[in-house]
Write a protein that holds these residues in place. Structure first.
Motif, PDB file in Angstrom:
ATOM      1  N   ASP A  55       0.836  -1.208   0.000  1.00 43.30           N
ATOM      2  CA  ASP A  55       0.000   0.000   0.000  1.00 43.30           C
ATOM      3  C   ASP A  55       0.870   1.256   0.000  1.00 43.30           C
ATOM      4  OD1 ASP A  55      -2.649   0.989  -0.079  1.00 43.30           O
ATOM      5  OD2 ASP A  55      -2.539   1.525   2.054  1.00 43.30           O
ATOM      6  N   TYR A  56       1.993   1.201   0.701  1.00 44.32           N
ATOM      7  CA  TYR A  56       2.934   2.338   0.698  1.00 44.32           C
ATOM      8  C   TYR A  56       3.384   2.636  -0.731  1.00 44.32           C
ATOM      9  CZ  TYR A  56       6.791   5.357   2.193  1.00 44.32           C
ATOM     10  OH  TYR A  56       7.627   6.437   2.384  1.00 44.32           O
ATOM     11  N   LEU A  57       3.534   1.584  -1.505  1.00 45.00           N
ATOM     12  CA  LEU A  57       3.973   1.742  -2.896  1.00 45.00           C
ATOM     13  C   LEU A  57       2.815   2.124  -3.826  1.00 45.00           C
ATOM     14  CD1 LEU A  57       6.276  -1.417  -2.994  1.00 45.00           C
ATOM     15  CD2 LEU A  57       7.034   0.965  -2.876  1.00 45.00           C
ATOM     16  N   GLY A  58       1.600   2.184  -3.260  1.00 48.77           N
ATOM     17  CA  GLY A  58       0.439   2.603  -4.058  1.00 48.77           C
ATOM     18  C   GLY A  58      -0.106   1.505  -4.959  1.00 48.77           C
ATOM     19  N   ASP A  59       0.208   0.242  -4.640  1.00 48.09           N
ATOM     20  CA  ASP A  59      -0.120  -0.852  -5.558  1.00 48.09           C
ATOM     21  C   ASP A  59      -1.306  -1.704  -5.125  1.00 48.09           C
ATOM     22  OD1 ASP A  59       1.701  -0.390  -7.589  1.00 48.09           O
ATOM     23  OD2 ASP A  59       3.330  -1.446  -6.556  1.00 48.09           O
ATOM     24  N   VAL A  60      -2.057  -1.298  -4.096  1.00 46.78           N
ATOM     25  CA  VAL A  60      -3.190  -2.129  -3.664  1.00 46.78           C
ATOM     26  C   VAL A  60      -4.488  -1.630  -4.311  1.00 46.78           C
ATOM     27  CG1 VAL A  60      -4.508  -3.040  -1.719  1.00 46.78           C
ATOM     28  CG2 VAL A  60      -2.052  -2.618  -1.460  1.00 46.78           C
ATOM     29  N   ARG A  72      -5.986   1.004  14.974  1.00 48.38           N
ATOM     30  CA  ARG A  72      -5.444   0.624  16.285  1.00 48.38           C
ATOM     31  C   ARG A  72      -4.202   1.454  16.600  1.00 48.38           C
ATOM     32  NH1 ARG A  72      -7.897  -4.197  17.892  1.00 48.38           N
ATOM     33  NH2 ARG A  72      -6.432  -4.552  19.585  1.00 48.38           N
ATOM     34  N   PRO A  73      -4.065   1.887  17.865  1.00 43.78           N
ATOM     35  CA  PRO A  73      -2.879   2.676  18.224  1.00 43.78           C
ATOM     36  C   PRO A  73      -1.567   1.949  17.901  1.00 43.78           C
ATOM     37  CG  PRO A  73      -4.510   2.737  19.982  1.00 43.78           C
ATOM     38  CD  PRO A  73      -5.018   1.762  18.965  1.00 43.78           C
ATOM     39  N   SER A  74      -1.571   0.607  18.010  1.00 43.25           N
ATOM     40  CA  SER A  74      -0.338  -0.147  17.735  1.00 43.25           C
ATOM     41  C   SER A  74       0.137   0.013  16.294  1.00 43.25           C
ATOM     42  CB  SER A  74      -0.582  -1.639  18.003  1.00 43.25           C
ATOM     43  OG  SER A  74      -1.589  -2.145  17.127  1.00 43.25           O
ATOM     44  N   PHE A  75      -0.781   0.403  15.407  1.00 41.55           N
ATOM     45  CA  PHE A  75      -0.441   0.464  13.975  1.00 41.55           C
ATOM     46  C   PHE A  75       0.049   1.850  13.552  1.00 41.55           C
ATOM     47  CE2 PHE A  75      -1.021  -0.792   9.460  1.00 41.55           C
ATOM     48  CZ  PHE A  75      -0.702  -2.133   9.544  1.00 41.55           C
ATOM     49  N   ARG A  76      -0.212   2.865  14.399  1.00 38.58           N
ATOM     50  CA  ARG A  76       0.138   4.246  14.025  1.00 38.58           C
ATOM     51  C   ARG A  76       1.598   4.442  13.609  1.00 38.58           C
ATOM     52  NH1 ARG A  76      -3.828   6.940  17.239  1.00 38.58           N
ATOM     53  NH2 ARG A  76      -5.621   5.937  16.263  1.00 38.58           N
ATOM     54  N   PRO A  77       2.565   3.940  14.415  1.00 36.84           N
ATOM     55  CA  PRO A  77       3.967   4.214  14.061  1.00 36.84           C
ATOM     56  C   PRO A  77       4.307   3.704  12.663  1.00 36.84           C
ATOM     57  CG  PRO A  77       3.819   3.338  16.290  1.00 36.84           C
ATOM     58  CD  PRO A  77       2.455   3.186  15.679  1.00 36.84           C
ATOM     59  N   VAL A  78       3.716   2.571  12.292  1.00 36.80           N
ATOM     60  CA  VAL A  78       3.968   2.000  10.968  1.00 36.80           C
ATOM     61  C   VAL A  78       3.457   2.940   9.874  1.00 36.80           C
ATOM     62  CG1 VAL A  78       3.098   0.171   9.443  1.00 36.80           C
ATOM     63  CG2 VAL A  78       4.081  -0.425  11.672  1.00 36.80           C
ATOM     64  N   LEU A  79       2.327   3.576  10.160  1.00 35.35           N
ATOM     65  CA  LEU A  79       1.724   4.462   9.155  1.00 35.35           C
ATOM     66  C   LEU A  79       2.446   5.804   9.054  1.00 35.35           C
ATOM     67  CD1 LEU A  79      -2.036   3.734   9.866  1.00 35.35           C
ATOM     68  CD2 LEU A  79      -0.624   2.845   8.003  1.00 35.35           C
ATOM     69  N   ARG A 111      -1.494   9.423  -0.855  1.00 38.84           N
ATOM     70  CA  ARG A 111      -2.142  10.213   0.191  1.00 38.84           C
ATOM     71  C   ARG A 111      -3.000   9.365   1.138  1.00 38.84           C
ATOM     72  NH1 ARG A 111      -5.103  15.465  -1.850  1.00 38.84           N
ATOM     73  NH2 ARG A 111      -3.508  15.256  -3.481  1.00 38.84           N
ATOM     74  N   HIS A 112      -3.659   8.325   0.604  1.00 40.09           N
ATOM     75  CA  HIS A 112      -4.558   7.535   1.460  1.00 40.09           C
ATOM     76  C   HIS A 112      -3.818   6.649   2.454  1.00 40.09           C
ATOM     77  CE1 HIS A 112      -3.615   4.252  -1.446  1.00 40.09           C
ATOM     78  NE2 HIS A 112      -3.758   3.514  -0.381  1.00 40.09           N
ATOM     79  N   TYR A 113      -2.496   6.478   2.254  1.00 42.54           N
ATOM     80  CA  TYR A 113      -1.734   5.480   2.996  1.00 42.54           C
ATOM     81  C   TYR A 113      -1.918   5.529   4.511  1.00 42.54           C
ATOM     82  CZ  TYR A 113       2.255   3.213   5.195  1.00 42.54           C
ATOM     83  OH  TYR A 113       3.037   2.446   6.029  1.00 42.54           O
ATOM     84  N   ALA A 114      -1.773   6.727   5.096  1.00 44.97           N
ATOM     85  CA  ALA A 114      -1.795   6.825   6.562  1.00 44.97           C
ATOM     86  C   ALA A 114      -3.194   7.108   7.112  1.00 44.97           C
ATOM     87  CB  ALA A 114      -0.826   7.918   7.012  1.00 44.97           C
TER      88      ALA A 114
END
Lengths: 223, 223
Positions: free
Chosen positions: A175-180, A198-205, A216-219
């Motif tokens: 998804d980061y690469l825009g391919d989904v 989920r708060p656990s996922f925020r740092p990854v985003l 733009r939609h990634y995070a």
């Protein structure tokens, strides 16, 4: 030394354990490990020379996605990410391996690695045939996630498990690469939005790879 | 219904569980599953449509190599194939995944699948570049086994574990094809001879695929 996770920002397996550690409430520091430099001290910790590697406060180094998964469940069982019920655990382990191994081989290494390692590190040109094959497989995997998400609350049943975290972090790299192609898979999309919130996922985003901005939609959990 | 393992004779993962079940003293029946026919009842048991799948007497179906590994250890702990000591267990799990996942991806699918599925099933011609790459990787993996076998009694330490069974069964498929350069790796060879001499390994060594005879040393523990 504090608990440390050696990682790379766009390694799906590294992301998985950032989320798992956060879900389990275990504090840790992140250190980027440029695996392609083959730092001798790192190769000793993990002869496969892959991230992630977790180093505990007492110096115990834990390598390999599947070994790390079981290690964290055995060592920190207070917040379980395998279900207690044996049949439910079986299903969660099956789906966790599906994403850790099968999705990784059929999509992650075909799309993510080709695009990132080669382009970002300048090692040759991306193999466009591998990318094409990976994107075809991605649609099959998304169809499966869509079906599971339609039948169940979480991928393996009623609870959030390792399988959801493995699947969501694998997908997050693509998804980061825009391919989904989210539009064709509404139930998968709704499930992914739930994991993203989920708060656990925020740092990854909030990861940002210089020179390679995410779409733009990634995070945005509400994408 | 008796406990049944759906398998293919030259699938490394199927071989692993034939040996594991024998080591644990669990009787079972073998059924060949032609996965490429995508039998609907089989796809329901394992949506990945891969062997092995274990079906227990009560009908519980267990799919996926890693889920099956943990399931058998949890369900039949009397004869343990993970060490009791947490650090030793970590090392055994790391090496087990090394062979189940990394060796499988870098050697098994490159050499075994290309040669077998394509030649045996007549699906196109084998990809000779994949085979060449797989055989190069094989030498690196054998060097690692050689080093481990020189340092330790068994690959992960003092006891026979899942890691030895995973490694030996992966290697056994390549050996059936006559592609293992044993001469350069004496410690790996001595370790493999030790695994081969176990009664649990005999049935695997007596496999015979019509039209594709193994080399003469294949079934000989004293090769």
């Amino acid at each position: 030394m504090p608990r440390t996770l050696y990682h790379l920002p766009l390694s799906a397996a590294s992301r998985k354990f950032r989320v798992v550690l956060a879900e389990k409430g275990l504090p840790f520091e992140l250190k980027v490990e440029k695996t392609w430099e083959r730092r001798p001290e790192f190769v000793v910790m993990n002869p496969a020379c892959e991230v992630p590697v977790l180093v505990e406060e007492d110096g115990t180094a834990v390598a390999d996605t599947l070994a790390l998964t079981e290690y964290l469940e055995e060592t920190y069982p207070e917040r379980r990410l395998w279900p207690e019920d044996p049949k439910a655990r079986l299903e969660a382990r099956r789906l966790n391996a599906w994403f850790d191994v099968k999705f990784d081989r059929e999509v992650g290494r075909m799309v993510g690695e080709e695009k990132l390692l080669r382009r970002y590190l300048g090692i040759g040109t991306p193999n466009s045939e591998a990318i094409r094959q990976g994107l075809t497989s991605l649609r099959q995997h998304l169809a499966y996630v869509d079906w599971l998400a339609d039948q169940r609350k979480w991928l393996a049943g009623d609870e959030l498990t390792m399988a959801d975290i493995a699947a969501a972090t694998q997908i997050s790299v693509i998804d980061y690469l825009g391919d989904v192609p989210w539009d064709g898979f509404p139930d998968a999309k709704a499930w992914y939005a739930k994991v993203k919130s989920r708060p656990s996922f925020r740092p990854v985003l909030s990861d940002y790879v210089p020179g390679l901005p995410p779409p733009r939609h990634y995070a945005n959990p509400d994408f």
